[in-house]
Motif scaffolding. Sequence first.
Motif, short mmCIF file in Angstrom:
data_model
loop_
_atom_site.label_atom_id
_atom_site.label_comp_id
_atom_site.label_asym_id
_atom_site.label_seq_id
_atom_site.Cartn_x
_atom_site.Cartn_y
_atom_site.Cartn_z
N THR A 237 139.07 32.49 75.60
CA THR A 237 139.97 33.18 76.54
C THR A 237 140.29 34.59 76.08
O THR A 237 140.48 35.49 76.90
CB THR A 237 141.28 32.40 76.72
N GLY A 238 140.32 34.81 74.76
CA GLY A 238 140.58 36.15 74.24
C GLY A 238 139.46 37.11 74.58
O GLY A 238 139.70 38.28 74.90
N VAL A 239 138.21 36.62 74.52
CA VAL A 239 137.08 37.47 74.89
C VAL A 239 137.15 37.85 76.36
O VAL A 239 137.01 39.02 76.74
CB VAL A 239 135.75 36.74 74.59
N ILE A 240 137.39 36.86 77.21
CA ILE A 240 137.44 37.15 78.65
C ILE A 240 138.60 38.07 78.98
O ILE A 240 138.48 38.97 79.83
CB ILE A 240 137.51 35.83 79.44
N ARG A 241 139.72 37.91 78.29
CA ARG A 241 140.86 38.80 78.52
C ARG A 241 140.49 40.25 78.25
O ARG A 241 140.83 41.14 79.02
CB ARG A 241 142.04 38.37 77.64
N ARG A 242 139.78 40.48 77.15
CA ARG A 242 139.39 41.85 76.82
C ARG A 242 138.40 42.41 77.83
O ARG A 242 138.41 43.61 78.14
CB ARG A 242 138.77 41.89 75.42
N VAL A 243 137.51 41.56 78.36
CA VAL A 243 136.59 42.01 79.40
C VAL A 243 137.37 42.45 80.64
O VAL A 243 137.10 43.51 81.22
CB VAL A 243 135.60 40.89 79.76
N ARG A 244 138.35 41.66 81.05
CA ARG A 244 139.13 42.01 82.24
C ARG A 244 139.93 43.30 82.02
O ARG A 244 140.08 44.12 82.94
CB ARG A 244 140.07 40.86 82.60
N GLN A 245 140.42 43.49 80.82
CA GLN A 245 141.13 44.73 80.52
C GLN A 245 140.21 45.93 80.63
O GLN A 245 140.59 46.98 81.15
CB GLN A 245 141.74 44.65 79.12
N ALA A 246 138.98 45.79 80.15
CA ALA A 246 138.02 46.89 80.23
C ALA A 246 137.64 47.18 81.68
O ALA A 246 137.50 48.35 82.07
CB ALA A 246 136.76 46.54 79.42
N GLU A 247 137.51 46.14 82.50
CA GLU A 247 137.21 46.34 83.91
C GLU A 247 138.35 47.07 84.61
O GLU A 247 138.12 48.00 85.40
CB GLU A 247 136.95 44.99 84.58
N ALA A 248 139.57 46.66 84.31
CA ALA A 248 140.73 47.29 84.94
C ALA A 248 140.85 48.75 84.55
O ALA A 248 141.29 49.59 85.35
CB ALA A 248 142.01 46.54 84.56
N ALA A 249 140.44 49.08 83.34
CA ALA A 249 140.52 50.47 82.88
C ALA A 249 139.46 51.35 83.51
O ALA A 249 139.53 52.58 83.38
CB ALA A 249 140.38 50.51 81.35
N GLY A 250 138.50 50.74 84.21
CA GLY A 250 137.43 51.52 84.81
C GLY A 250 137.80 52.20 86.10
O GLY A 250 136.99 52.93 86.68
N GLY A 251 139.01 51.94 86.59
CA GLY A 251 139.47 52.63 87.80
C GLY A 251 138.75 52.22 89.06
O GLY A 251 138.69 52.97 90.03
N GLY A 252 138.17 51.01 89.08
CA GLY A 252 137.51 50.53 90.29
C GLY A 252 136.12 51.07 90.50
O GLY A 252 135.55 50.91 91.58
N SER A 253 135.53 51.73 89.52
CA SER A 253 134.17 52.25 89.67
C SER A 253 133.19 51.10 89.77
O SER A 253 133.43 49.99 89.31
CB SER A 253 133.81 53.14 88.48
N ASP A 254 132.01 51.37 90.37
CA ASP A 254 130.98 50.34 90.49
C ASP A 254 130.56 49.82 89.12
O ASP A 254 130.16 48.67 88.97
CB ASP A 254 129.76 50.90 91.22
N PHE A 255 130.66 50.67 88.11
CA PHE A 255 130.27 50.31 86.74
C PHE A 255 131.08 49.13 86.23
O PHE A 255 130.59 48.37 85.40
CB PHE A 255 130.46 51.53 85.84
N ARG A 256 132.31 48.97 86.74
CA ARG A 256 133.18 47.93 86.20
C ARG A 256 133.67 46.96 87.28
O ARG A 256 134.79 46.48 87.24
CB ARG A 256 134.36 48.56 85.47
N VAL A 257 132.81 46.68 88.26
CA VAL A 257 133.14 45.66 89.25
C VAL A 257 133.20 44.31 88.53
O VAL A 257 132.24 43.93 87.85
CB VAL A 257 132.10 45.62 90.37
N PRO A 258 134.31 43.57 88.61
CA PRO A 258 134.43 42.32 87.86
C PRO A 258 133.35 41.31 88.24
O PRO A 258 132.94 41.19 89.39
CB PRO A 258 135.82 41.81 88.25
N ASP A 259 132.90 40.58 87.24
CA ASP A 259 131.92 39.53 87.41
C ASP A 259 132.50 38.24 86.85
O ASP A 259 133.40 38.27 86.01
CB ASP A 259 130.63 39.91 86.67
N ASP A 260 131.98 37.10 87.30
CA ASP A 260 132.35 35.84 86.68
C ASP A 260 132.03 35.92 85.19
O ASP A 260 131.00 36.47 84.79
CB ASP A 260 131.58 34.68 87.30
N ALA A 261 132.91 35.38 84.36
CA ALA A 261 132.73 35.48 82.90
C ALA A 261 132.98 34.11 82.27
O ALA A 261 134.00 33.47 82.54
CB ALA A 261 133.69 36.51 82.31
N THR A 262 132.05 33.69 81.41
CA THR A 262 132.13 32.38 80.80
C THR A 262 131.69 32.44 79.34
O THR A 262 130.71 33.12 79.02
CB THR A 262 131.25 31.37 81.56
#
Length: 271
Positions: A237-262
């Motif tokens: 869960t800590g890994v996925i949390r950091r991924v979501r934080q990085a996506e949120a920091a991308g400002g909604g750019s296509d580069f950081r569109v959230p993906d399913d993470a497992t």
Amino acid sequence: MYVSLATSAGRPGRPNEDFVGAVPGAVVLLDGAGIPEAESLCSHGVVWYTRHLGAALLGHLSYDDGRDLAAVLAGAIGETAAAHRDTCDIADPRSPQATVAVLRVNRDSLDYLLLADSILVLDLAGGSPHVITDDREVTARRECSTPLDGLAPGTPEYDRVRDSCAEELRARRNQDGGYWIAKDDPRAAREAVTGSRPLDDLDGVALFSNGASRIVSPYAVTDWPGVLELLTAEGPTGVIRRVRQAEAAGGGSDFRVPDDATVAHCTRLSH
């Protein structure tokens, strides 16, 4: 074997197309894929496909009948295809499919199988992590996207060429010289990346879907040794949390569109 698992849908309100599960001595992780709005081809959809294929794999692995992992995967692909062949156009390149990652403890060794772009990280005892993946899809995607170089995104020309590139990539799927993925043809299992490692060499092992492996590339939040440290401290869960934080920091750019993470993390591998 002690296993900890975590999975997260990329966006609220949309189903998670990943699958992860474990039985004593084995772990399965799938990353589902398909073409949006392809319901006319398969009324079941990607989530149905990944769950049925994942359940079939876990069922076979629970018997521990000694078959190699490629044979186990081939059987599971065949069973899943048979479950919807009569109602769906499963041969169409756009019908549901999935990457596959499997781990199995086999006496004093760990067997693994990877088909398409999920990632396996071996936490080597007294050494640096060893990262294994099947990079043929990434290579094919890069080659097929070459015509987009120099075109401005959002323009009609870019969209036309992008659609052409997508068709070329689909034409390489489950073909010699292209890349392989679990879909309707059990023969794809023969093309999987497989191997084995003595358990004494390992402190642990982890599996990541494409959406979770973004923590290293492209987001560069940390490196693979850092990921293993994070897994020890905070779990999957800590890994996925950091991924979501990085996506949120991308400002909604296509580069950081959230993906399913497992993520699946395995320790205490010895019997």
